[in-house]
Structure formats: C-alpha cells, structure tokens
Design a protein around this motif. Structure first.
Motif, PDB file in Angstrom:
ATOM      1  N   GLY A 111       0.840  -1.202   0.000  1.00 53.12           N
ATOM      2  CA  GLY A 111       0.000   0.000   0.000  1.00 53.12           C
ATOM      3  C   GLY A 111       0.866   1.239   0.000  1.00 53.12           C
ATOM      4  N   GLY A 112       1.989   1.166   0.717  1.00 55.92           N
ATOM      5  CA  GLY A 112       2.950   2.274   0.763  1.00 55.92           C
ATOM      6  C   GLY A 112       3.529   2.579  -0.608  1.00 55.92           C
ATOM      7  N   ILE A 113       3.808   1.533  -1.378  1.00 60.67           N
ATOM      8  CA  ILE A 113       4.337   1.727  -2.742  1.00 60.67           C
ATOM      9  C   ILE A 113       3.314   2.473  -3.605  1.00 60.67           C
ATOM     10  N   ILE A 114       2.033   2.094  -3.463  1.00 68.22           N
ATOM     11  CA  ILE A 114       0.969   2.753  -4.248  1.00 68.22           C
ATOM     12  C   ILE A 114       0.868   4.228  -3.865  1.00 68.22           C
ATOM     13  N   ILE A 115       0.866   4.506  -2.549  1.00 66.69           N
ATOM     14  CA  ILE A 115       0.786   5.902  -2.081  1.00 66.69           C
ATOM     15  C   ILE A 115       1.984   6.701  -2.597  1.00 66.69           C
ATOM     16  N   GLY A 116       3.168   6.114  -2.456  1.00 62.44           N
ATOM     17  CA  GLY A 116       4.380   6.776  -2.922  1.00 62.44           C
ATOM     18  C   GLY A 116       4.342   7.066  -4.407  1.00 62.44           C
ATOM     19  N   TYR A 117       3.862   6.083  -5.185  1.00 66.14           N
ATOM     20  CA  TYR A 117       3.768   6.243  -6.640  1.00 66.14           C
ATOM     21  C   TYR A 117       2.827   7.398  -6.996  1.00 66.14           C
ATOM     22  N   ILE A 118       1.686   7.459  -6.329  1.00 65.32           N
ATOM     23  CA  ILE A 118       0.697   8.525  -6.594  1.00 65.32           C
ATOM     24  C   ILE A 118       1.307   9.898  -6.314  1.00 65.32           C
ATOM     25  N   TYR A 119       1.942  10.034  -5.153  1.00 67.17           N
ATOM     26  CA  TYR A 119       2.510  11.342  -4.786  1.00 67.17           C
ATOM     27  C   TYR A 119       3.679  11.733  -5.686  1.00 67.17           C
ATOM     28  N   MET A 120       4.508  10.747  -6.056  1.00 72.44           N
ATOM     29  CA  MET A 120       5.671  11.065  -6.889  1.00 72.44           C
ATOM     30  C   MET A 120       5.287  11.419  -8.325  1.00 72.44           C
ATOM     31  N   ASN A 121       4.218  10.792  -8.836  1.00 73.66           N
ATOM     32  CA  ASN A 121       3.852  10.989 -10.244  1.00 73.66           C
ATOM     33  C   ASN A 121       2.722  11.981 -10.479  1.00 73.66           C
ATOM     34  N   TYR A 122       1.862  12.147  -9.472  1.00 74.32           N
ATOM     35  CA  TYR A 122       0.707  13.031  -9.671  1.00 74.32           C
ATOM     36  C   TYR A 122       0.596  14.134  -8.613  1.00 74.32           C
ATOM     37  N   GLY A 123       1.473  14.103  -7.622  1.00 75.63           N
ATOM     38  CA  GLY A 123       1.331  15.024  -6.490  1.00 75.63           C
ATOM     39  C   GLY A 123       2.043  16.350  -6.626  1.00 75.63           C
ATOM     40  N   LYS A 124       2.892  16.512  -7.656  1.00 74.63           N
ATOM     41  CA  LYS A 124       3.660  17.754  -7.808  1.00 74.63           C
ATOM     42  C   LYS A 124       3.085  18.592  -8.941  1.00 74.63           C
ATOM     43  N   VAL A 125       2.776  19.839  -8.609  1.00 70.97           N
ATOM     44  CA  VAL A 125       2.154  20.729  -9.596  1.00 70.97           C
ATOM     45  C   VAL A 125       2.872  22.077  -9.579  1.00 70.97           C
ATOM     46  N   PHE A 126       3.216  22.581 -10.764  1.00 68.24           N
ATOM     47  CA  PHE A 126       3.808  23.917 -10.876  1.00 68.24           C
ATOM     48  C   PHE A 126       2.693  24.941 -11.068  1.00 68.24           C
ATOM     49  N   LEU A 127       2.595  25.894 -10.129  1.00 73.96           N
ATOM     50  CA  LEU A 127       1.635  26.980 -10.236  1.00 73.96           C
ATOM     51  C   LEU A 127       2.380  28.285  -9.958  1.00 73.96           C
TER      52      LEU A 127
END
Length: 438
Positions: A59-75
C-alpha cells in the motif's frame, strides 16, 4: 460617502457568507464521505481481516507512486508538492504556495489505503487538505482576488475540521489559529464560522453522520490542590506532544535522507517496520485509528504503555510517508496516558483521559484556543476552568515544536526566546541543531 461605505461593507459581508457557505457545503459532503468510508474500511473490513496488515508495505508503494507521479504541480512558477500535506495548506494561507485542486482526492485515496491496511493515522489531515483543495477550486472558478484567497483557504480548513469532529465552534477558530503562533486574523471569522457551521450541519443533519462521544463521568470540585495537579499533568502532556512531534519529524527526515526522497521506498520500508512492530506487540490495537481503545480509556483501565505504543506506531506510519490525520492519534496518546496516570493521581479516570486528550492536542497543534473550545464542545462544558488552564500550560511548555513545521511564529511563547517575527517552526528547529553542532 457613508452610504457607499455601508454598501461596500454589506457587499463584502455577503460575499464572505456566500463563499463560506459554498465551501462548507462541498467540504461537509466530502468529509462525510471520508468519515463513512474510513469507518467501513477500518471497522467492517480491516478489523475482521488481520492478514491485511501484511499488505501495508505494498500500500505504501501505491501511495508513494501517486505522490511522486501526480502530487507535484507547478503553479505561478512555484513547485507545490501535495506530499507536504498540511504544511502546503499552511504555506498557501501565507501566500507562499498554492494548494492544487487535486490535493483533496489524492490525500483521500492515500488515507483510505493507510486505514485499510492498518497504518496508524487519523482523519483531520485529509479533511483539512480537502478543505484547502475545495477552497482552491472555488478561488479559481470564481476568480477570487488575492486577498480573499487566503481567507477562503482558512475557511476550507475550518469546514474540514468542524465537520470531521462535530465541533463547528472549534473548527471556526482552528482555521484561523492553525497557520501561525501569536497572530489571529479575525477578519477571516465570518467566512470561517460560516464554512465550519455549514460543513458541520451538512455532515450531521443532511447526511446523518454520528460522531463518537466521549463522556466525563465526574469532574473534581474546584480547589487549589486540583488546579496544581492539573498544571503538573499539563506539563507532562505537553512533553508527550513534543516527544511525538520530534520522533515523527525525525523519522521523516531520516527516511528522506536514506531513501533520497523516494516516497515509494520510504513508505514500503515504513510499512515493513509497522508489520514487524505489530507482530512484536501481538495485537492490532495500535493500527488504524484506535477509536475503540480511545473510548475505552474513559471508562476502564487500558494497557499501561498504550500511549507509547500509539506514539511509535503513528510516528513511523506518518514519518515514513503514509497519510492521514494526527489529531486522533494525539487524542489516543493523551487519553491513554491520562488513564495510566490514574494509578498515581487521585482524580477521576474519565477526567484524566479527557484532560490528556485535550492537552496533548493543544501542545502538538499549538492551537490553545481551538483546543479549549474543543473541550467545551466535546465534553458539554464540563470542567472548563481546568481545561482552559491545561490548554495554556501545555501550549507554553511545548515550546516552539509542533505537528506542522510551516507554522509561523509571529510572537514567541515567551520573551526568553529571542526570535525574529515570522520565523517558521522548521527554521527554529534547524537553528537549534546548528547551534548544538557548533
């Protein structure tokens, strides 16, 4: 001229009430979904399937994957990383960063995975971040001006907290008090009160969610001896909040350094540690939210070192990259510590549990006014003189430590601390460490 001023006043007032209501409606509904889903995953699924704990590292791998790939946004040419959790929401209140609209859905998904597989976590973090996310969406959709943007982020925090705990008065002040020490932006009161109350009534009256109840069976009579005991206890509870905060941030800094900020590796390893701790303890009392033992601590004896078990489990869970809230774990730590101290201090058990619950939260969150209001709402106004003293003492003795490193210190807790205004808790910590090394 006077008529124009009055017209502007009522326009702004109506503007705040309107947007506060919209934020409250959406966040109240989203929080109900969070609470009901967490109850279902934690009580109906995980508690009946002990083997799910072994899937926590994955479950930790899934959470990590989500944050690393979809959690960073440039605004606005600034990187906004949703993995910063509540710290990102606080930074957005100060205008340093922005909350991406995707932050709410991501933290909900992460919280559900954490709860389902037995990570030790709470709920208010997800509710606050969803509140920030909804406010950001409202700000963008209605093209809200820069000044009101910050106020509506506070309103989102208020709506999230108020609806998550069934404490609308607390929520209203928490949204204002969370971002900074020694400075309250009372201009935000109208939208924060509106959002918190609307969110609360949407959750309870419209959707019918029932919150947990914690009952103080007996409050000691007012006496100087009892006040002295309460002050002593509040100091102990404040030190416990410091221990939790230091361990949780220490684990986070260590895991980020070891795994070079790779969220997937951090959470996978953290999940393995939690599985190992669970096997060593021989029960799952400290996995999940722990609401059963938390309620039990008000009426009967719980294991003497339950507070330490929850402290370690939560610090490892959240320090290694899993997500959720920290209020309920702090409630658990405080209430079970109060329960354990009943053996040594001649005060009613339920009163000690309640005192610990509120004081540890006050010291950890650095929100003494919100913590005091929470005691009033949670315990129907019983023993409020004692709770006021406990909140203030815990707040003072916890020093410049806290759950959220992004909190700004506008006024130090004591003039003995020579701090420049606007310094963050994170920077104060770093300066202390560099001074020690030098």
């Amino acid at each position: 001229m006077i008529l124009l001023k009055h017209k502007n006043f009522y326009l702004i007032l109506g503007h705040w009430i309107f947007f506060g209501s919209i934020i409250g409606l959406i966040v109240g509904s989203a929080t109900t979904f969070l609470l009901e889903t967490n109850d279902y995953l934690g009580d109906d699924i995980r508690s009946k399937r002990d083997w799910l704990i072994f899937l926590l590292p994955f479950g930790g791998i899934i959470i990590g994957y989500i944050y690393m790939n979809y959690g960073k946004v440039f605004l606005n040419n600034t990187l906004n990383d949703t993995a910063e959790l509540n710290n990102l929401v606080i930074d957005s209140v100060h205008g340093k960063k922005e909350v991406p609209r995707r932050m709410g859905p991501i933290v909900y998904l992460g919280t559900f995975i954490t709860v389902l597989f037995g990570g030790s976590t709470g709920r208010e973090g997800a509710a606050v971040q969803m509140g920030g996310s909804v406010s950001a969406a409202v700000n963008k959709f209605f093209k809200v001006n820069k000044f009101d943007k910050k106020i509506f982020i506070m309103s989102g925090i208020s709506a999230g907290f108020g609806s998550a705990f069934g404490a609308p008065i607390t929520g209203a002040i928490f949204g204002i008090e969370m971002a900074a020490l020694g400075k309250l932006k009372f201009e935000a009161l109208v939208p924060c009160v509106t959002a918190s109350f609307v969110g609360h009534y949407v959750t309870t009256a419209a959707w019918g969610h029932k919150h947990e109840e914690f009952i103080i069976q007996k409050v000691p009579e007012i006496s100087s001896i009892t006040f002295l005991k309460v002050i002593l206890l509040a100091v102990i509870f404040s030190l416990m909040s410091v221990l939790y905060c230091q361990l949780r941030h220490g684990i986070q800094n260590f895991s980020e350094k070891i795994f070079k900020r790779n969220h997937m590796k951090r959470a996978f390893f953290g999940g393995i540690v939690i599985v190992a701790l669970t096997l060593i303890v021989g029960s799952q009392d400290y996995n999940g939210r722990g609401l059963q033992m938390l309620q039990q601590s008000f009426s009967e004896e719980v294991p003497t070192f339950a507070f330490l078990g929850k402290l370690v489990f939560t610090a490892v869970t959240l320090g290694s990259g899993f997500v959720g809230g920290e209020a309920i774990p702090l409630f658990f730590i405080g209430a079970t510590l109060g329960n354990a101290l009943h053996t040594f201090i001649d005060l009613p058990m339920s009163f000690l549990a309640a005192l610990g619950l509120i004081a540890v939260f006050s010291g950890g969150a650095n929100t003494p006014i919100a913590a005091f209001l929470l005691a009033i709402e949670m315990f129907n106004g019983k023993g409020l003189e004692y709770f006021l003293v406990a909140c203030l003492v815990s707040y003072l003795f916890s020093g410049h430590h806290g759950l959220w490193p992004s909190q700004k210190i506008y006024d130090p807790k004591s003039r003995l601390y020579n701090l420049p205004p606007g310094e963050t808790i994170e920077n104060v910590e770093k300066k202390k460490k560099s001074t020690k090394h030098n």
